[in-house]
Design an enzyme around this catalytic site. Structure first.
Site, PDB file in Angstrom:
ATOM      1  N   GLY A 174      34.708  45.710  41.574  1.00  0.00           N
ATOM      2  CA  GLY A 174      35.781  46.220  42.408  1.00  0.00           C
ATOM      3  C   GLY A 174      37.022  46.469  41.576  1.00  0.00           C
ATOM      4  O   GLY A 174      37.174  45.897  40.495  1.00  0.00           O
TER       5      GLY A 174
ATOM      6  N   HIS B 252      44.604  41.917  46.063  1.00  0.00           N
ATOM      7  CA  HIS B 252      45.327  42.727  45.070  1.00  0.00           C
ATOM      8  C   HIS B 252      46.373  43.615  45.754  1.00  0.00           C
ATOM      9  O   HIS B 252      47.480  43.789  45.244  1.00  0.00           O
ATOM     10  CB  HIS B 252      44.357  43.633  44.299  1.00  0.00           C
ATOM     11  CG  HIS B 252      43.761  42.995  43.082  1.00  0.00           C
ATOM     12  ND1 HIS B 252      44.526  42.486  42.059  1.00  0.00           N
ATOM     13  CD2 HIS B 252      42.466  42.793  42.709  1.00  0.00           C
ATOM     14  CE1 HIS B 252      43.725  41.991  41.118  1.00  0.00           C
ATOM     15  NE2 HIS B 252      42.469  42.163  41.494  1.00  0.00           N
TER      16      HIS B 252
ATOM     17  N   GLN C 201      45.829  47.556  39.891  1.00  0.00           N
ATOM     18  CA  GLN C 201      45.321  47.150  38.572  1.00  0.00           C
ATOM     19  C   GLN C 201      45.436  48.248  37.517  1.00  0.00           C
ATOM     20  O   GLN C 201      45.346  47.973  36.327  1.00  0.00           O
ATOM     21  CB  GLN C 201      43.856  46.698  38.674  1.00  0.00           C
ATOM     22  CG  GLN C 201      43.693  45.397  39.440  1.00  0.00           C
ATOM     23  CD  GLN C 201      42.255  44.975  39.503  1.00  0.00           C
ATOM     24  OE1 GLN C 201      41.506  45.449  40.339  1.00  0.00           O
ATOM     25  NE2 GLN C 201      41.846  44.092  38.612  1.00  0.00           N
TER      26      GLN C 201
ATOM     27  N   CYS D 189      38.331  38.223  37.505  1.00  0.00           N
ATOM     28  CA  CYS D 189      39.107  39.422  37.797  1.00  0.00           C
ATOM     29  C   CYS D 189      39.309  40.210  36.502  1.00  0.00           C
ATOM     30  O   CYS D 189      39.593  39.613  35.458  1.00  0.00           O
ATOM     31  CB  CYS D 189      40.462  39.023  38.375  1.00  0.00           C
ATOM     32  SG  CYS D 189      41.561  40.398  38.703  1.00  0.00           S
ATOM     33  N   LEU D 190      39.182  41.527  36.572  1.00  0.00           N
ATOM     34  CA  LEU D 190      39.376  42.363  35.381  1.00  0.00           C
ATOM     35  C   LEU D 190      40.802  42.235  34.842  1.00  0.00           C
ATOM     36  O   LEU D 190      41.045  42.512  33.673  1.00  0.00           O
ATOM     37  CB  LEU D 190      39.060  43.832  35.703  1.00  0.00           C
ATOM     38  CG  LEU D 190      37.603  44.127  36.074  1.00  0.00           C
ATOM     39  CD1 LEU D 190      37.451  45.574  36.535  1.00  0.00           C
ATOM     40  CD2 LEU D 190      36.663  43.842  34.914  1.00  0.00           C
TER      41      LEU D 190
ATOM     42  N   HIS E 105      38.893  39.956  47.634  1.00  0.00           N
ATOM     43  CA  HIS E 105      39.567  39.935  46.333  1.00  0.00           C
ATOM     44  C   HIS E 105      40.431  41.189  46.164  1.00  0.00           C
ATOM     45  O   HIS E 105      41.587  41.123  45.744  1.00  0.00           O
ATOM     46  CB  HIS E 105      38.495  39.844  45.235  1.00  0.00           C
ATOM     47  CG  HIS E 105      39.017  39.808  43.838  1.00  0.00           C
ATOM     48  ND1 HIS E 105      38.992  38.683  43.053  1.00  0.00           N
ATOM     49  CD2 HIS E 105      39.595  40.780  43.081  1.00  0.00           C
ATOM     50  CE1 HIS E 105      39.532  38.959  41.875  1.00  0.00           C
ATOM     51  NE2 HIS E 105      39.901  40.225  41.860  1.00  0.00           N
ATOM     52  N   GLU E 106      39.860  42.350  46.551  1.00  0.00           N
ATOM     53  CA  GLU E 106      40.615  43.613  46.410  1.00  0.00           C
ATOM     54  C   GLU E 106      41.751  43.689  47.432  1.00  0.00           C
ATOM     55  O   GLU E 106      42.836  44.173  47.125  1.00  0.00           O
ATOM     56  CB  GLU E 106      39.685  44.820  46.534  1.00  0.00           C
ATOM     57  CG  GLU E 106      38.543  44.878  45.520  1.00  0.00           C
ATOM     58  CD  GLU E 106      38.960  44.587  44.087  1.00  0.00           C
ATOM     59  OE1 GLU E 106      40.081  44.966  43.681  1.00  0.00           O
ATOM     60  OE2 GLU E 106      38.161  43.954  43.361  1.00  0.00           O
TER      61      GLU E 106
END
Ligand SMILES: [Zn+2]
Length: 170
Positions: free
Chosen positions: A46, A139, A51, A93-94, A135-136
């Site tokens: 995702g 963000h 991000q 997480c990226l 999670h997204e």
């Protein structure tokens, strides 16, 4: 389409709520295409617009990592419709590379929003997909999984990130 750099914990845009998309312009469509390519290249399941430095309420997700085209999901201005159950799994997480932690989240969610063509759609997520959706969504509210941790666990990660930042390794 082009890859966009993924911002890391500490970048302002990651820690502030994103604003709704007012209109799906060609720039927005290009941003979504770039986000999809960036997510697959990472690879990740995702990616939120914040991000890649765009404070807009958009995320893409694909828990098949590109293996199943039907699993690619785009949400513009998403909202929760339902949230229930509970799961406790490792999460990363990226934007926080090299760290992960167990995060408690509902095990099933339903989200509605617009797709890239501006059509309203609704998707149910269970297990990993429910986790990815939440999670997204976090963000888009300026929250990272680290912010969901408490006490020592959170302090430890934040301290290590600060140290990496100081030494130019973040
Ligand atoms: Zn993330």
């Amino acid at each position: 389409m082009s890859l966009r750099p993924i911002l890391r914990y500490g970048a302002d845009v990651l820690h502030l709520p994103a604003r709704p998309v007012a209109e799906i312009t060609p720039e927005i469509v290009r941003l979504i295409d770039d986000m999809i390519q960036t997510m697959y290249a990472a690879p990740g399941v995702g990616l939120a617009a914040t991000q890649v430095g765009e404070p807009l309420r958009i995320f893409v997700a694909d828990v098949s990592l590109g293996r199943n085209p039907a699993d690619l999901i785009t949400f513009i201005n998403p909202e929760f419709v339902e949230r229930d159950g509970m799961q406790l799994e490792e999460e990363g997480c990226l934007s926080v590379p090299g760290f992960n932690a167990t995060v408690v989240r509902p095990s099933r969610v339903v989200i509605k929003g617009l797709d890239r063509d501006g059509r309203e759609h609704q998707r149910e997520g269970v297990a990993l997909l429910a986790r990815a959706f939440q999670h997204e969504m976090d963000h888009l509210d300026g929250m990272l999984f680290v912010d969901r941790l408490r006490g020592i666990k959170r302090d430890l990660i934040v301290r290590r990130i600060r140290k990496l930042t100081r030494t130019g390794k973040w």
